[in-house]
Design an enzyme around this catalytic site. Sequence first.
Site, PDB file in Angstrom:
ATOM      1  N   ASP A  34      -1.867  -2.248  -3.962  1.00  0.00           N
ATOM      2  CA  ASP A  34      -3.250  -2.329  -3.465  1.00  0.00           C
ATOM      3  C   ASP A  34      -3.931  -0.974  -3.637  1.00  0.00           C
ATOM      4  O   ASP A  34      -3.265   0.062  -3.676  1.00  0.00           O
ATOM      5  CB  ASP A  34      -3.258  -2.679  -1.967  1.00  0.00           C
ATOM      6  CG  ASP A  34      -2.957  -4.145  -1.698  1.00  0.00           C
ATOM      7  OD1 ASP A  34      -2.963  -4.960  -2.644  1.00  0.00           O
ATOM      8  OD2 ASP A  34      -2.711  -4.474  -0.521  1.00  0.00           O
ATOM      9  N   MET A  35      -5.269  -1.000  -3.685  1.00  0.00           N
ATOM     10  CA  MET A  35      -5.990   0.270  -3.778  1.00  0.00           C
ATOM     11  C   MET A  35      -6.606   0.593  -2.421  1.00  0.00           C
ATOM     12  O   MET A  35      -7.293  -0.238  -1.835  1.00  0.00           O
ATOM     13  CB  MET A  35      -7.077   0.207  -4.855  1.00  0.00           C
ATOM     14  CG  MET A  35      -7.706   1.556  -5.143  1.00  0.00           C
ATOM     15  SD  MET A  35      -6.504   2.833  -5.630  1.00  0.00           S
ATOM     16  CE  MET A  35      -6.386   2.555  -7.402  1.00  0.00           C
ATOM     17  N   GLN A  52     -11.660  -0.875  -7.881  1.00  0.00           N
ATOM     18  CA  GLN A  52     -12.782  -1.233  -7.002  1.00  0.00           C
ATOM     19  C   GLN A  52     -14.106  -0.967  -7.720  1.00  0.00           C
ATOM     20  O   GLN A  52     -14.423   0.184  -8.038  1.00  0.00           O
ATOM     21  CB  GLN A  52     -12.714  -0.375  -5.726  1.00  0.00           C
ATOM     22  CG  GLN A  52     -11.440  -0.601  -4.931  1.00  0.00           C
ATOM     23  CD  GLN A  52     -11.044   0.616  -4.111  1.00  0.00           C
ATOM     24  OE1 GLN A  52     -11.301   1.760  -4.495  1.00  0.00           O
ATOM     25  NE2 GLN A  52     -10.401   0.383  -2.977  1.00  0.00           N
ATOM     26  N   ARG A 110      -6.195  -6.031 -10.907  1.00  0.00           N
ATOM     27  CA  ARG A 110      -6.942  -6.916  -9.987  1.00  0.00           C
ATOM     28  C   ARG A 110      -8.288  -6.236  -9.740  1.00  0.00           C
ATOM     29  O   ARG A 110      -8.319  -5.073  -9.318  1.00  0.00           O
ATOM     30  CB  ARG A 110      -6.191  -7.071  -8.666  1.00  0.00           C
ATOM     31  CG  ARG A 110      -7.012  -7.820  -7.615  1.00  0.00           C
ATOM     32  CD  ARG A 110      -6.514  -7.546  -6.186  1.00  0.00           C
ATOM     33  NE  ARG A 110      -5.227  -8.111  -5.901  1.00  0.00           N
ATOM     34  CZ  ARG A 110      -4.414  -7.644  -4.940  1.00  0.00           C
ATOM     35  NH1 ARG A 110      -4.767  -6.583  -4.224  1.00  0.00           N
ATOM     36  NH2 ARG A 110      -3.263  -8.213  -4.711  1.00  0.00           N
ATOM     37  N   LYS A 162     -14.390  -5.726  -5.259  1.00  0.00           N
ATOM     38  CA  LYS A 162     -15.615  -4.935  -5.055  1.00  0.00           C
ATOM     39  C   LYS A 162     -15.288  -3.632  -4.327  1.00  0.00           C
ATOM     40  O   LYS A 162     -15.900  -2.603  -4.567  1.00  0.00           O
ATOM     41  CB  LYS A 162     -16.642  -5.750  -4.270  1.00  0.00           C
ATOM     42  CG  LYS A 162     -17.243  -6.881  -5.104  1.00  0.00           C
ATOM     43  CD  LYS A 162     -18.427  -7.520  -4.414  1.00  0.00           C
ATOM     44  CE  LYS A 162     -18.923  -8.732  -5.186  1.00  0.00           C
ATOM     45  NZ  LYS A 162     -19.986  -9.458  -4.487  1.00  0.00           N
ATOM     46  N   GLY A 163     -14.323  -3.669  -3.402  1.00  0.00           N
ATOM     47  CA  GLY A 163     -13.975  -2.467  -2.641  1.00  0.00           C
ATOM     48  C   GLY A 163     -14.242  -2.686  -1.169  1.00  0.00           C
ATOM     49  O   GLY A 163     -15.352  -3.052  -0.779  1.00  0.00           O
ATOM     50  N   ALA A 164     -13.218  -2.475  -0.348  1.00  0.00           N
ATOM     51  CA  ALA A 164     -13.310  -2.815   1.074  1.00  0.00           C
ATOM     52  C   ALA A 164     -13.630  -1.624   1.965  1.00  0.00           C
ATOM     53  O   ALA A 164     -13.844  -1.785   3.152  1.00  0.00           O
ATOM     54  CB  ALA A 164     -11.986  -3.433   1.521  1.00  0.00           C
ATOM     55  N   LYS A 220     -25.458  -2.982  -2.315  1.00  0.00           N
ATOM     56  CA  LYS A 220     -24.674  -4.146  -2.731  1.00  0.00           C
ATOM     57  C   LYS A 220     -25.042  -4.578  -4.156  1.00  0.00           C
ATOM     58  O   LYS A 220     -24.165  -4.934  -4.944  1.00  0.00           O
ATOM     59  CB  LYS A 220     -24.883  -5.284  -1.729  1.00  0.00           C
ATOM     60  CG  LYS A 220     -24.102  -6.532  -2.081  1.00  0.00           C
ATOM     61  CD  LYS A 220     -24.027  -7.514  -0.943  1.00  0.00           C
ATOM     62  CE  LYS A 220     -23.623  -8.911  -1.407  1.00  0.00           C
ATOM     63  NZ  LYS A 220     -22.469  -8.973  -2.298  1.00  0.00           N
ATOM     64  N   LYS A 254       0.847  -1.203   0.000  1.00  0.00           N
ATOM     65  CA  LYS A 254       0.000   0.000   0.000  1.00  0.00           C
ATOM     66  C   LYS A 254       0.877   1.246   0.000  1.00  0.00           C
ATOM     67  O   LYS A 254       1.856   1.325   0.742  1.00  0.00           O
ATOM     68  CB  LYS A 254      -0.886   0.011   1.253  1.00  0.00           C
ATOM     69  CG  LYS A 254      -1.955  -1.056   1.223  1.00  0.00           C
ATOM     70  CD  LYS A 254      -2.887  -0.963   2.405  1.00  0.00           C
ATOM     71  CE  LYS A 254      -4.017  -1.976   2.279  1.00  0.00           C
ATOM     72  NZ  LYS A 254      -3.593  -3.354   1.934  1.00  0.00           N
TER      73      LYS A 254
HETATM   74  C1  LIG Z   1      -6.930 -10.989  -3.381  1.00  0.00           C
HETATM   75  C2  LIG Z   1      -7.735  -9.818  -2.899  1.00  0.00           C
HETATM   76  C3  LIG Z   1      -7.150  -8.567  -2.822  1.00  0.00           C
HETATM   77  C4  LIG Z   1      -7.894  -7.462  -2.419  1.00  0.00           C
HETATM   78  N1  LIG Z   1      -7.335  -6.207  -2.480  1.00  0.00           N
HETATM   79  C5  LIG Z   1      -8.107  -5.130  -2.219  1.00  0.00           C
HETATM   80  C6  LIG Z   1      -7.626  -3.811  -2.416  1.00  0.00           C
HETATM   81  O1  LIG Z   1      -6.480  -3.580  -2.832  1.00  0.00           O
HETATM   82  N2  LIG Z   1      -8.464  -2.780  -2.129  1.00  0.00           N
HETATM   83  C7  LIG Z   1      -9.750  -2.964  -1.690  1.00  0.00           C
HETATM   84  O2  LIG Z   1     -10.479  -2.005  -1.473  1.00  0.00           O
HETATM   85  N3  LIG Z   1     -10.211  -4.211  -1.480  1.00  0.00           N
HETATM   86  C8  LIG Z   1      -9.436  -5.290  -1.737  1.00  0.00           C
HETATM   87  N4  LIG Z   1      -9.958  -6.541  -1.540  1.00  0.00           N
HETATM   88  C9  LIG Z   1     -11.231  -6.731  -0.779  1.00  0.00           C
HETATM   89  C10 LIG Z   1     -12.449  -6.618  -1.663  1.00  0.00           C
HETATM   90  O3  LIG Z   1     -12.637  -5.280  -2.063  1.00  0.00           O
HETATM   91  C11 LIG Z   1     -13.724  -7.068  -0.894  1.00  0.00           C
HETATM   92  O4  LIG Z   1     -13.881  -6.246   0.212  1.00  0.00           O
HETATM   93  C12 LIG Z   1     -13.691  -8.512  -0.435  1.00  0.00           C
HETATM   94  O5  LIG Z   1     -13.090  -9.343  -1.379  1.00  0.00           O
HETATM   95  C13 LIG Z   1     -15.144  -9.028  -0.200  1.00  0.00           C
HETATM   96  O6  LIG Z   1     -15.882  -8.958  -1.374  1.00  0.00           O
HETATM   97  P1  LIG Z   1     -16.288 -10.212  -2.291  1.00  0.00           P
HETATM   98  O7  LIG Z   1     -15.981  -9.860  -3.696  1.00  0.00           O
HETATM   99  O8  LIG Z   1     -15.653 -11.447  -1.812  1.00  0.00           O
HETATM  100  O9  LIG Z   1     -17.856 -10.279  -2.258  1.00  0.00           O
HETATM  101  P2  LIG Z   1     -18.951 -10.203  -1.118  1.00  0.00           P
HETATM  102  O10 LIG Z   1     -20.232 -10.019  -1.830  1.00  0.00           O
HETATM  103  O11 LIG Z   1     -18.575  -9.240  -0.062  1.00  0.00           O
HETATM  104  O12 LIG Z   1     -18.893 -11.657  -0.503  1.00  0.00           O
HETATM  105  C14 LIG Z   1     -19.283 -12.812  -1.228  1.00  0.00           C
HETATM  106  C15 LIG Z   1     -19.139 -14.029  -0.329  1.00  0.00           C
HETATM  107  O13 LIG Z   1     -17.752 -14.224  -0.019  1.00  0.00           O
HETATM  108  C16 LIG Z   1     -17.575 -14.627   1.322  1.00  0.00           C
HETATM  109  N5  LIG Z   1     -16.825 -13.598   2.052  1.00  0.00           N
HETATM  110  C17 LIG Z   1     -16.533 -12.355   1.615  1.00  0.00           C
HETATM  111  N6  LIG Z   1     -15.780 -11.693   2.520  1.00  0.00           N
HETATM  112  C18 LIG Z   1     -15.618 -12.534   3.544  1.00  0.00           C
HETATM  113  C19 LIG Z   1     -14.922 -12.437   4.779  1.00  0.00           C
HETATM  114  N7  LIG Z   1     -14.276 -11.347   5.139  1.00  0.00           N
HETATM  115  N8  LIG Z   1     -14.965 -13.505   5.599  1.00  0.00           N
HETATM  116  C20 LIG Z   1     -15.608 -14.633   5.251  1.00  0.00           C
HETATM  117  N9  LIG Z   1     -16.278 -14.787   4.096  1.00  0.00           N
HETATM  118  C21 LIG Z   1     -16.280 -13.751   3.259  1.00  0.00           C
HETATM  119  C22 LIG Z   1     -18.944 -14.837   1.880  1.00  0.00           C
HETATM  120  O14 LIG Z   1     -19.304 -16.176   1.635  1.00  0.00           O
HETATM  121  C23 LIG Z   1     -19.791 -13.895   1.046  1.00  0.00           C
HETATM  122  O15 LIG Z   1     -21.126 -14.262   0.994  1.00  0.00           O
HETATM  123  C24 LIG Z   1      -9.238  -7.648  -1.984  1.00  0.00           C
HETATM  124  C25 LIG Z   1      -9.831  -8.910  -2.063  1.00  0.00           C
HETATM  125  C26 LIG Z   1      -9.117  -9.979  -2.526  1.00  0.00           C
HETATM  126  C27 LIG Z   1      -9.791 -11.316  -2.635  1.00  0.00           C
END
Ligand SMILES: Cc1cc2nc3c(=O)[nH]c(=O)nc-3n(C[C@H](O)[C@H](O)[C@H](O)COP(=O)(O)OP(=O)(O)OC[C@H]3O[C@@H](n4cnc5c(N)ncnc54)[C@H](O)[C@@H]3O)c2cc1C
Length: 313
Positions: A137-138, A167, A188, A191-193, A205, A103
């Site tokens: 990372d973003m 994101q 990469r 969805k966005g954290a 969502k 980051k």
């Molecule tokens: C490899 C990687 C790198 C990432 N890098 C970044 C980044 O640089 N910047 C950024 O903003 N975000 C990053 N993220 C996080 C991303 O933005 C999401 O917040 C995160 O991946 C949850 O979204 P989802 O796409 O899995 O879908 P969601 O709709 O949130 O989840 C779908 C399903 O996945 C499972 N799940 C999701 N999250 C969790 C959890 N925490 N614990 C347990 N089960 C879970 C559940 O079964 C859920 O129903 C990254 C994610 C990944 C996988």
Amino acid sequence: MLDSASKTFFHLIAQSRTLKHLASRYGMRKASSFARRFIAGETAAEAIAAARALETRGITTTLDLLGESVTNLAEADAATRAYIDVVDAIVASGIAERNVSLKLTQLGLDVDKASAVDNLRKILERAQPAGFFVRIDMENSPYTEVTLEIVETLWQHGYQQIGVVLQAALYRSEKDLERMNALGVRVRLVKGAYKEPKSVAYQKKADVDAAYARMVKALLAAGHYPAIATHDPAMLELARQYAANNGITPDRFEFQMLYGVRRDLQTKLTAGGYKMRVYIPFGREWFPYFMRRLGERPANVMFVIRSVVGETG
Ligand SMILES: Cc1cc2nc3c(=O)[nH]c(=O)nc-3n(C[C@H](O)[C@H](O)[C@H](O)COP(=O)(O)OP(=O)(O)OC[C@H]3O[C@@H](n4cnc5c(N)ncnc54)[C@H](O)[C@@H]3O)c2cc1C
């Protein structure tokens, strides 16, 4: 909305010093401690052990030394040196696929942009000749434009083993995807954290998912070895279908998931012939990362409570 409210709640408690102190004391103490579900450990050696275990299952990794938002240049320098040590440790470990994520605020972006770029360059100077890929990372939306600009500048200066993250939650990302695809940078897609205001990001969502679905297609069609980073079965299926229908073979993209999340799907996709990379976070500064994971899935809170009760009982 629950999704948005829980992100806000965990974002707020992530700033609590007392909680951070308590969590730091108990979260990593033993192999069974609650934070270890999502964080490989506090040392590079622990992260490398986790990477080796995944490698034997045919899963590649990217290591992330946790830390963000440093507030002075001395901390930024220390983080840079620590990253270079991680690069060296990975080389020494013999892990075949060399890949790290970092980051920019960890390298001092909040303090001084030029110093952060300089720090990133130092890491790249060590990592690129050793065959590493470095993913930037973003972070949250105030950093989107500056992060993309830094990547573009370095790319034009010949540092081309770097990639970005976009994101789907941000309105601007579909345009940014065209911009990155045109340049040739690996993206990469996530969805966005972060909790973002409605002036810049979708709040529902369903809207984020719809944007993600559009971007998966655009990325697979015109991206450069894209990473589809999600645990969402609907998005995974969409990506697989779109790739199959358009003659995009599984060696031309990869799926990515977070350490400790949907390990069942990680195994299933690998067994199905897809490339899977797991993001392995480690380090002492794990609390904000951990809180973001709780905010995404409140069921994780029960998991933490059960672990804590189990440990102290
Ligand atoms: C490899 C990687 C790198 C990432 N890098 C970044 C980044 O640089 N910047 C950024 O903003 N975000 C990053 N993220 C996080 C991303 O933005 C999401 O917040 C995160 O991946 C949850 O979204 P989802 O796409 O899995 O879908 P969601 O709709 O949130 O989840 C779908 C399903 O996945 C499972 N799940 C999701 N999250 C969790 C959890 N925490 N614990 C347990 N089960 C879970 C559940 O079964 C859920 O129903 C990254 C994610 C990944 C996988």
